[in-house]
Design an enzyme around this catalytic site. Structure first.
Site, PDB file in Angstrom:
ATOM      1  N   ASN A   1      -5.931  -2.599   1.675  1.00  0.00           N
ATOM      2  CA  ASN A   1      -5.990  -4.308   1.741  1.00  0.00           C
ATOM      3  C   ASN A   1      -7.520  -4.522   2.064  1.00  0.00           C
ATOM      4  O   ASN A   1      -8.254  -3.972   2.798  1.00  0.00           O
ATOM      5  CB  ASN A   1      -5.231  -4.755   3.064  1.00  0.00           C
ATOM      6  CG  ASN A   1      -3.618  -4.577   2.782  1.00  0.00           C
ATOM      7  OD1 ASN A   1      -3.243  -4.459   1.770  1.00  0.00           O
ATOM      8  ND2 ASN A   1      -3.012  -4.514   4.180  1.00  0.00           N
TER       9      ASN A   1
ATOM     10  N   ARG B   1       0.816  -1.272  -0.086  1.00  0.00           N
ATOM     11  CA  ARG B   1      -0.176   0.052  -0.038  1.00  0.00           C
ATOM     12  C   ARG B   1       1.117   1.200   0.161  1.00  0.00           C
ATOM     13  O   ARG B   1       0.590   2.241  -0.849  1.00  0.00           O
ATOM     14  CB  ARG B   1      -1.003   0.093   1.125  1.00  0.00           C
ATOM     15  CG  ARG B   1      -2.170  -1.010   1.134  1.00  0.00           C
ATOM     16  CD  ARG B   1      -2.778  -1.062   2.301  1.00  0.00           C
ATOM     17  NE  ARG B   1      -2.102  -1.362   3.401  1.00  0.00           N
ATOM     18  CZ  ARG B   1      -2.469  -1.024   4.750  1.00  0.00           C
ATOM     19  NH1 ARG B   1      -3.755  -0.546   5.081  1.00  0.00           N
ATOM     20  NH2 ARG B   1      -1.521  -1.347   5.869  1.00  0.00           N
TER      21      ARG B   1
END
Length: 93
Positions: A39, A21
């Site tokens: 996520n 991320r």
């Protein structure tokens, strides 16, 4: 004026716990894209990005590799209409 496009990617593989991320956010910002990365509960990462086509293409290519510790097995991709509002790229929790 450059046409803005939007893409949604679902990235499969070893993509949680490998700075995917954060690395995606940094790459997207470097490319001048807006959107989010998060996520998902099934172990995948979802990327929603919008901006010029060339920058999106660069992010899509990058997502197939990800950061060094990631092992990407598949990237599902779909186009969506651009949305108004987002001007930055952020991590969603």
């Amino acid at each position: 004026m450059t046409e803005i496009q939007r893409v949604v990617m679902i990235v499969h593989g070893r993509v949680h716990g490998v700075f995917f991320r954060d690395s995606t956010m940094r790459k997207a910002r470097e490319l001048g894209l807006a959107g989010t990365v998060q996520n998902l509960a099934d172990g995948t990462v979802q990327i929603k990005a919008q901006g010029p086509a060339a920058a999106l293409k660069a992010l899509v290519l990058w997502a197939h590799e990800g950061p060094p510790a990631a092992v990407v097995s598949e990237v599902e991709m779909s186009d969506e209409p651009p949305v108004s509002g987002p001007t930055d790229f952020t991590i969603q929790f």
